[in-house]
Design a protein around this motif. Structure first.
Motif: not given
Length: 129
Positions: A29-34, A36-38
């Motif tokens: 679950e990506r955060g607002p600052h992540d 695509a490759g987090a």
């Protein structure tokens, strides 16, 4: 053996002797600052998770080591570099210390350093020598 504490991404502290594996996982679950490759650096602990109901946990497969996020990084290469640094630090530590992650670096602070307000026990109970 030295007593080491590792600060998690959430801000709490883990005893390093409870860590059984360190690795990486793609961010689900990506955060607002992540981007695509987090990628997250995670630690698996010797403490089991589950509901506490043996029959349910055994049947559902939910019993397993607890997983804690240590850091979140924009790329897999950065996360792997952090994992390598952390493993070397944990294997070579011979003094009580607190390990934190700042930007893209692993920091080690002697346990008797009481400069940070949220250090475990504020460093008082760790370095008795």
């Amino acid at each position: 053996m030295a007593q080491l504490w590792v600060k998690t991404h959430g801000g709490d502290w883990l005893r390093a002797d409870q860590i059984i594996e360190i690795g990486t996982e793609t961010v689900r679950e990506r955060g607002p600052h992540d981007g695509a490759g987090a990628v997250e650096v995670v630690a698996r602990l010797a403490v089991a998770t589950g509901s506490g109901q043996w029959d349910y946990d055994r049947g559902s497969g939910t019993v397993g080591p607890s997983i804690r996020v240590l850091g979140r990084y924009p790329s897999g290469e950065t996360a792997e570099r952090i994992v390598d640094q952390l493993v070397l630090i944990l294997l070579s530590a011979n003094k009580n210390a607190q390990i934190t992650f700042e930007d893209e670096e692993v920091r080690v602070r002697p346990a008797h350093d009481r400069t940070d307000h949220d250090a475990p026990f504020n460093g008082r109970a760790l370095d008795t020598a």
